[in-house]
Design a protein around this motif. Structure first.
Motif, PDB file in Angstrom:
ATOM      1  N   GLN A 116       0.818  -0.893   0.238  1.00  0.00           N
ATOM      2  CA  GLN A 116      -0.070   0.162   0.236  1.00  0.00           C
ATOM      3  C   GLN A 116       0.897   1.286   0.251  1.00  0.00           C
ATOM      4  O   GLN A 116       0.632   1.990  -0.354  1.00  0.00           O
ATOM      5  N   ASP A 117       2.109   0.892   0.817  1.00  0.00           N
ATOM      6  CA  ASP A 117       3.062   2.107   0.765  1.00  0.00           C
ATOM      7  C   ASP A 117       3.458   2.746  -0.624  1.00  0.00           C
ATOM      8  O   ASP A 117       3.653   3.879  -0.744  1.00  0.00           O
ATOM      9  N   TRP A 118       4.101   1.641  -1.366  1.00  0.00           N
ATOM     10  CA  TRP A 118       4.605   1.455  -2.810  1.00  0.00           C
ATOM     11  C   TRP A 118       3.154   2.375  -3.529  1.00  0.00           C
ATOM     12  O   TRP A 118       3.545   2.649  -4.267  1.00  0.00           O
ATOM     13  N   GLU A 119       1.894   1.742  -3.856  1.00  0.00           N
ATOM     14  CA  GLU A 119       0.887   2.090  -4.646  1.00  0.00           C
ATOM     15  C   GLU A 119       1.001   3.448  -4.397  1.00  0.00           C
ATOM     16  O   GLU A 119       0.440   4.719  -5.213  1.00  0.00           O
ATOM     17  N   LEU A 120       0.341   4.481  -2.660  1.00  0.00           N
ATOM     18  CA  LEU A 120       0.893   5.764  -2.351  1.00  0.00           C
ATOM     19  C   LEU A 120       2.146   6.686  -3.110  1.00  0.00           C
ATOM     20  O   LEU A 120       1.654   7.438  -3.666  1.00  0.00           O
ATOM     21  N   PHE A 121       3.056   5.890  -3.035  1.00  0.00           N
ATOM     22  CA  PHE A 121       4.328   6.710  -3.465  1.00  0.00           C
ATOM     23  C   PHE A 121       4.517   7.179  -5.209  1.00  0.00           C
ATOM     24  O   PHE A 121       4.340   7.435  -5.931  1.00  0.00           O
ATOM     25  N   LEU A 122       3.584   5.683  -6.010  1.00  0.00           N
ATOM     26  CA  LEU A 122       3.536   5.902  -7.236  1.00  0.00           C
ATOM     27  C   LEU A 122       2.526   6.534  -8.023  1.00  0.00           C
ATOM     28  O   LEU A 122       2.458   7.568  -8.589  1.00  0.00           O
TER      29      LEU A 122
END
Length: 313
Positions: A116-122
């Motif tokens: 979820q952190d990665w998706e938000l970063f993207l």
């Protein structure tokens, strides 16, 4: 605007001690802390050069807040997701007595990154792309990030028509090189590890269909810079080196600054080596001073294809 990406920021800490004995108690005499991480070093150097810059990272806990609130980052737009845990600390040990341990680094791993952190970063990265002309991607990723994180970001840059300069190592570099992107900065250790050679011309042959700009640094031997079919070597010699930590990041910043200003190849090389050398002139970690850069620009020596080159400034 230059967007600098620092996926795994840190509080960089100078720790002074007289010597270090394995298996015994070692006492640190004093410490000094700085906002750190490769991308943050790039951002601070660009700010010192009066280049408009924004910073994107993954932030966690009190350490993350300390970095974002640092006076050295004042005036930058800072974005990026908030992770659980705490942003890492990285230690550089200094000693005036035991030179074997001087500038030895000890790096914490940092917080974990969830899907979820990665998706938000993207999603935040895509928004930040709309407001920049050039992107600098530097350093390691938190544990849990995709092994092709930089590859994905570089493809987004290509799709958006944004030039990007990458400075990383390991599996992230391996995966990034599966695609095409604008610029790559590597040092001789990374060159040997990834290509089995430190011969700049051989590495350029390998990469010429994947990157438009290749910057290979060899410490005191300077910068070997390729852009498309052009090549130049640049170097500047210092009488005294106080600290080399962060010099590669400042060199990346110098290259990015010159590209942002749409300068020629010799000027790109000049700003690269001048900024890298300027970092070495003071004790502060990953930091340069504009007046040092301006002075060093006049001392840069060039060769092109083995011959001395004259540059118009």
């Amino acid at each position: 605007m230059v967007l600098t990406v620092c996926p795994n920021p840190s509080i960089d800490t100078y720790a002074w001690l007289e010597t270090f004995t394995i298996g015994q108690t070692n006492r640190i005499g004093r410490v000094k802390e700085y906002p750190g991480g490769k991308g943050i070093h790039v951002a601070m150097a660009l700010k010192e050069l009066d280049c408009p810059v924004s910073l994107m990272g993954n932030w966690a806990g009190p350490n993350g807040e300390w970095i974002k609130n640092s006076p050295k980052l004042r005036g930058m737009k800072i974005v990026g997701p908030q992770l659980s845990g705490n942003t890492r600390k990285c230690f550089t040990f200094r000693s005036d007595i035991d030179k074997k341990i001087d500038n030895t680094e000890l790096l914490e791993p940092g917080p974990d990154m969830t899907f979820q952190d990665w998706e938000l970063f993207l999603s935040q990265f895509c928004l930040a792309l709309n407001h920049c002309d050039l992107v600098c991607l530097s350093g390691s990723w938190p544990k849990g990030a995709p092994e092709d994180a930089y590859h994905q970001l570089l493809q987004l840059c290509e799709k958006a028509g944004k030039k990007a300069i990458l400075d990383c190592s390991g599996i992230q570099l391996e995966n990034a090189l599966k695609g095409k992107f604008f610029g790559l900065h590597i040092n001789e250790h990374e060159a040997e590890t990834n290509f089995g050679t430190i011969d700049h011309s051989e590495i350029n042959k390998i990469l010429k269909n994947r990157v438009s700009l290749l910057a290979l640094t060899k410490g005191k031997d300077g910068l070997f810079l390729y852009r498309d079919n052009d090549y130049i070597h640049a170097n500047v010699v210092l009488k005294e080196v106080k600290s080399t930590v962060g010099s590669g990041d400042c060199l990346t910043a110098g290259i990015a600054y010159a590209i942002f200003k749409e300068l020629g190849l010799d000027q790109i090389a000049s700003y690269g080596v001048a900024c890298g050398a300027a970092n070495c002139m003071n004790e502060d970690l990953g930091i340069l001073r504009r007046e040092d850069v301006d002075a060093l620009l006049q001392l840069v020596k060039f060769t092109q294809n083995g011959h001395k080159a004259i540059s118009e400034r």
